[in-house]
Design a protein around this motif. Structure first.
Motif, short mmCIF file in Angstrom:
data_model
loop_
_atom_site.label_atom_id
_atom_site.label_comp_id
_atom_site.label_asym_id
_atom_site.label_seq_id
_atom_site.Cartn_x
_atom_site.Cartn_y
_atom_site.Cartn_z
N THR A 1 13.37 39.88 -77.47
CA THR A 1 14.77 40.16 -77.72
C THR A 1 14.88 41.04 -78.95
O THR A 1 13.91 41.28 -79.66
N MET A 2 16.10 41.53 -79.24
CA MET A 2 16.30 42.37 -80.41
C MET A 2 15.96 41.63 -81.71
O MET A 2 15.57 42.23 -82.70
N ALA A 3 16.11 40.30 -81.69
CA ALA A 3 15.80 39.50 -82.88
C ALA A 3 14.31 39.27 -83.05
O ALA A 3 13.87 38.76 -84.07
N GLY A 4 13.51 39.64 -82.03
CA GLY A 4 12.07 39.47 -82.12
C GLY A 4 11.53 38.26 -81.39
O GLY A 4 10.32 38.07 -81.33
N ALA A 5 12.41 37.42 -80.82
CA ALA A 5 11.95 36.23 -80.09
C ALA A 5 11.45 36.63 -78.70
O ALA A 5 11.91 37.61 -78.12
N GLU A 6 10.49 35.86 -78.19
CA GLU A 6 9.97 36.15 -76.86
C GLU A 6 11.03 35.86 -75.80
O GLU A 6 11.72 34.84 -75.85
N ALA A 7 11.16 36.79 -74.86
CA ALA A 7 12.10 36.60 -73.76
C ALA A 7 11.52 35.62 -72.74
O ALA A 7 10.31 35.55 -72.56
N THR A 8 12.39 34.88 -72.06
CA THR A 8 11.97 33.93 -71.04
C THR A 8 12.07 34.57 -69.66
O THR A 8 12.69 35.63 -69.48
N SER A 9 11.47 33.90 -68.66
CA SER A 9 11.55 34.39 -67.29
C SER A 9 13.00 34.44 -66.81
O SER A 9 13.39 35.35 -66.08
N THR A 10 13.80 33.45 -67.23
CA THR A 10 15.21 33.43 -66.84
C THR A 10 15.95 34.63 -67.42
O THR A 10 16.76 35.28 -66.74
N GLU A 11 15.66 34.96 -68.67
CA GLU A 11 16.29 36.13 -69.30
C GLU A 11 15.87 37.42 -68.62
O GLU A 11 16.68 38.33 -68.43
N LEU A 12 14.61 37.49 -68.21
CA LEU A 12 14.13 38.68 -67.52
C LEU A 12 14.79 38.82 -66.15
O LEU A 12 15.16 39.93 -65.73
N ALA A 13 14.93 37.69 -65.44
CA ALA A 13 15.60 37.72 -64.14
C ALA A 13 17.05 38.20 -64.30
O ALA A 13 17.55 38.99 -63.48
N GLY A 14 17.71 37.74 -65.34
CA GLY A 14 19.07 38.19 -65.61
C GLY A 14 19.13 39.67 -65.92
O GLY A 14 20.05 40.37 -65.49
N GLU A 15 18.13 40.17 -66.63
CA GLU A 15 18.08 41.59 -66.97
C GLU A 15 17.87 42.43 -65.72
O GLU A 15 18.48 43.50 -65.57
N ILE A 16 17.02 41.96 -64.80
CA ILE A 16 16.83 42.67 -63.53
C ILE A 16 18.14 42.72 -62.76
O ILE A 16 18.50 43.74 -62.17
#
Length: 271
Positions: free
Chosen positions: A127-142
């Motif tokens: 993420t912009m804050a530097g935290a690792e993105a989750t699979s759920t966040e990636l699915a939402g981005e797709i």
């Protein structure tokens, strides 16, 4: 922000330092014992200490969040690591002898390990804050990319729609997750090259620019790859940490002995 900004910046600084070193070599015989050579080593060591400590402090101490996003400190960590290592190399006058040679060898090894770690780190979406993105966040981005593509397609020709549909149905590279991480640069270069050729051909017949379509297709493909290789990238980065941290500690132990011996036997800083 340009993800490779720290690499480009450190390359520019190293080129400038190389120019200064050439001038120094023309005026004096390069030597780690020369005052100029000593100051190269001092500044390089200071940068490497900053490399080892500042990013780790920002990462592990919660009340330092005011100091800026973790991604900035990672970029600073990479920049100082490269420039500091290069200054130490110049300090040595490219001579690998004795304890100083061992320290230089460890410096090169740790710097090379840092490049490998950066490659693994950038395989994990953040993420912009530097935290690792989750699979759920990636699915939402797709999903968001898909929606944006849908809005674009509605205003484009059937040929453009066919390109997007064909890209969605394309045959994925059959690799295990570890190879998806290790060979991702090669796979991405091949995908971008093929897509770029298809888009350029379509632009000639459609008489319209399709850079926005190309950009979003690349973005969708990259997120899909990240989802497939997320856990493998995390495992590789974890294994890398196990090797990189002890190498760094060994390096600084060697640096401490080298500096102590130099001061004890006469540094020659001011002669």
């Amino acid at each position: 922000m340009d993800e490779s900004l720290e690499l480009k910046s450190s390359l520019v600084v190293c080129l400038l330092l190389s120019g200064g070193y050439v001038g120094y070599a023309l005026l004096a015989e390069p030597s780690g014992g020369h005052p100029f050579g000593h100051w190269l080593g001092i500044i390089g060591t200071a940068l490497m200490v900053a490399t080892e400590t500042l990013y780790s402090m920002r990462k592990r101490i919660s009340w330092l969040r005011w100091a800026g996003p973790l991604r900035f400190w990672l970029s600073f960590h990479i920049f100082t690591g490269i420039v500091g290592s290069f200054l130490v190399l110049l300090h040595s006058a490219f001579q690998f002898r004795g304890l100083a040679g061992l320290t230089l060898g460890l410096t090169v090894l740790v710097a090379a390990s840092g490049f490998l770690g950066r490659y693994f780190f950038t395989a994990i979406p953040h993420t912009m804050a530097g935290a690792e993105a989750t699979s759920t966040e990636l699915a939402g981005e797709i999903g968001r990319v898909q929606n944006s593509l849908g809005e674009l397609v509605a205003r484009r020709s059937s040929a453009v729609k066919a390109l997007i549909e064909a890209d969605a149905r394309r045959k994925r590279v059959q690799r295990n997750p570890l190879m998806l991480v290790l060979l991702r640069a090669w796979d991405e270069r091949r995908y971008r090259s093929r897509l770029h050729d298809q888009v350029r051909k379509l632009e000639k017949t459609e008489k319209q620019k399709l850079a926005d379509i190309e950009r979003m297709l690349v973005q969708r493909r990259n997120i899909e790859r990240q989802m497939r290789a997320l856990e493998a990238a995390r495992r590789l980065l974890s294994v890398w940490h196990v090797a990189h941290v002890p190498m760094g500690l060994t390096l600084f132990g060697s640096v401490a002995i080298h500096v102590g011996a130099t001061l004890y036997f006469g540094a020659g800083l001011w002669r």
